[in-house]
Scaffold this motif. Structure first.
Motif, mmCIF file in Angstrom:
data_model
loop_
_atom_site.group_PDB
_atom_site.id
_atom_site.type_symbol
_atom_site.label_atom_id
_atom_site.label_comp_id
_atom_site.label_asym_id
_atom_site.label_seq_id
_atom_site.Cartn_x
_atom_site.Cartn_y
_atom_site.Cartn_z
ATOM 1 N N LEU A 191 -2.126 6.363 -13.794
ATOM 2 C CA LEU A 191 -1.658 5.109 -14.499
ATOM 3 C C LEU A 191 -2.926 3.846 -14.271
ATOM 4 O O LEU A 191 -3.627 4.550 -12.770
ATOM 5 N N SER A 192 -2.369 3.022 -14.906
ATOM 6 C CA SER A 192 -2.997 1.988 -15.134
ATOM 7 C C SER A 192 -3.012 1.017 -14.332
ATOM 8 O O SER A 192 -1.773 1.045 -13.629
ATOM 9 N N ALA A 193 -3.137 0.017 -14.274
ATOM 10 C CA ALA A 193 -3.148 -1.150 -13.627
ATOM 11 C C ALA A 193 -1.606 -2.210 -13.554
ATOM 12 O O ALA A 193 -1.127 -2.473 -12.885
ATOM 13 N N VAL A 241 4.142 -7.030 -7.371
ATOM 14 C CA VAL A 241 3.310 -7.098 -6.722
ATOM 15 C C VAL A 241 2.264 -7.938 -7.820
ATOM 16 O O VAL A 241 2.066 -8.559 -9.032
ATOM 17 N N ALA A 242 0.885 -8.426 -7.289
ATOM 18 C CA ALA A 242 -0.326 -8.905 -8.723
ATOM 19 C C ALA A 242 -0.842 -8.594 -9.052
ATOM 20 O O ALA A 242 -1.831 -7.744 -8.334
ATOM 21 N N ARG A 259 1.109 -1.119 0.049
ATOM 22 C CA ARG A 259 -0.138 0.186 -0.003
ATOM 23 C C ARG A 259 0.879 1.293 0.256
ATOM 24 O O ARG A 259 0.645 2.209 -0.707
ATOM 25 N N GLY A 260 2.048 1.093 1.053
ATOM 26 C CA GLY A 260 2.931 2.723 0.952
ATOM 27 C C GLY A 260 3.857 2.837 -0.474
ATOM 28 O O GLY A 260 3.425 3.949 -1.027
ATOM 29 N N LEU A 261 4.025 1.191 -1.034
ATOM 30 C CA LEU A 261 3.916 1.557 -2.293
ATOM 31 C C LEU A 261 3.447 2.039 -3.303
ATOM 32 O O LEU A 261 4.177 3.275 -4.187
ATOM 33 N N LEU A 262 2.473 1.186 -3.420
ATOM 34 C CA LEU A 262 1.873 1.604 -4.408
ATOM 35 C C LEU A 262 1.329 3.677 -4.823
ATOM 36 O O LEU A 262 1.303 4.277 -5.315
ATOM 37 N N LEU A 263 1.199 3.772 -3.005
ATOM 38 C CA LEU A 263 0.500 4.722 -3.001
ATOM 39 C C LEU A 263 1.535 6.449 -3.162
ATOM 40 O O LEU A 263 1.630 7.104 -3.898
ATOM 41 N N GLU A 264 3.043 6.148 -3.282
ATOM 42 C CA GLU A 264 4.370 6.455 -3.500
ATOM 43 C C GLU A 264 4.230 6.724 -4.811
ATOM 44 O O GLU A 264 4.396 7.807 -4.955
ATOM 45 N N LEU A 265 4.036 5.507 -5.879
ATOM 46 C CA LEU A 265 3.975 5.949 -7.219
ATOM 47 C C LEU A 265 3.140 6.441 -7.968
ATOM 48 O O LEU A 265 3.389 7.196 -8.463
ATOM 49 N N LYS A 306 4.483 -2.467 -13.613
ATOM 50 C CA LYS A 306 5.819 -2.143 -14.527
ATOM 51 C C LYS A 306 6.634 -0.862 -13.143
ATOM 52 O O LYS A 306 7.407 -1.128 -13.544
ATOM 53 N N ALA A 307 5.790 -0.450 -12.589
ATOM 54 C CA ALA A 307 6.829 0.560 -11.540
ATOM 55 C C ALA A 307 7.351 0.290 -10.771
ATOM 56 O O ALA A 307 8.143 -0.021 -9.906
ATOM 57 N N PHE A 308 6.307 -1.099 -10.416
ATOM 58 C CA PHE A 308 6.497 -2.201 -8.930
ATOM 59 C C PHE A 308 7.992 -2.651 -9.475
ATOM 60 O O PHE A 308 9.211 -2.822 -8.477
#
Lengths: 140, 140
Positions: free
Chosen positions: B36-38, B52-53, B22-28, B43-45
């Motif tokens: 951003l799309s899913a 991430v699944a 959750r933290g990384l997703l919000l950062e990105l 890709k950013a992960f």
DNA sequence: TTGACAAACGCAACTGAGTTGCATTAATAT
DNA sequence: ATATTAATGCAACTCAGTTGCGTTTGTCAA
């Protein structure tokens, strides 16, 4: 003389064929008060006592888009809907509950906004999409 | 102290968990100049050295939408994109060629138009979507 | 009117974004 | 430390829309 005749005539002048499916599909689009999806059209064909393959509907949409006879609308529910290319510039409002769609005409168009954006962003603007979402009289 | 801290704090106050994903997703999302799309997020992960699944991404989108931390955008290409809920009301312009997306701010908002439509159509308007399409400086 | 040719059509298989079921992992409260 | 359950991952699925391919049919020229 059906309402779709002049469109079919126009298509024929460009060398395209006048088929039963194309005629009925145009009739149905012309007389619908709301934009129609591929599935909507299949159902409408059914009610008219005929059938049509979904492939044909999608291909006809693509064809009519290319010929600028119809335009594509997107209400964010991952279903494409289509309406006969309008003379009057209008947008839509969709009820988020029952999905009823009505046309709306803005008091002021977005031309001056587009010019401003084009200038600020150095984009050449081709078109825009503006749809409103809310609750219709019945659903609120 | 990451930029996403105050959002995570807010979520925690509402009884939700503070996870690495959750933290990384919000950062990105916060540091991306574009919605951003899913797939963009996966890709950013990857670029961040994690995975991430896709299920997780979609569920996190749904969760963050419910918490009104992000909002969903639709550019008519059947791909949902998301951005952190903005403070300033803005719209977007997308290049139809390279898909670059930029923010645009209208000179006049659509409030008075919404009031007019609400009155004429007896709709209760909840929101609207307005996106512009064109060619960016590089693509024209 | 007939025959040839390509546009239009239908069917089945496929694609790709997004969803669901279910078992596993890990954040938080006690 | 342990229990609880939110969060995660994987595989299978859904569904709007697309593609391949063989068949039908509208159109035109003989």
């Amino acid at each position: 003389m059906q309402a779709s005749s002049h469109i079919l005539k126009r298509l024929k002048e460009r060398g395209h064929r006048f088929t039963k499916t194309r005629g009925l599909l145009l009739e149905l689009l012309l007389k619908s008060p709301e934009p129609l999806s591929a599935l909507d059209l299949q159902k409408a064909f059914s009610r008219s006592g005929t059938t049509v393959a979904k492939t044909t509907v999608y291909r006809e949409f693509a064809f009519l888009m290319k010929e600028k006879v119809i335009r594509e609308l997107d209400f964010g529910d991952s279903i494409k809907r289509y309406e006969i290319m309008p003379d009057n510039h209008h947008h839509h409002i969709m009820c988020v509950n029952c999905r009823k769609i009505e046309e709306v005409v803005l008091e002021k168009d977005l031309d001056s906004e587009e010019k401003m954006i084009a200038k600020n962003k150095q984009f050449k603007i081709l078109n825009h999409s503006l749809e409103f979402f809310g609750l219709c009289a019945k659903c609120q």
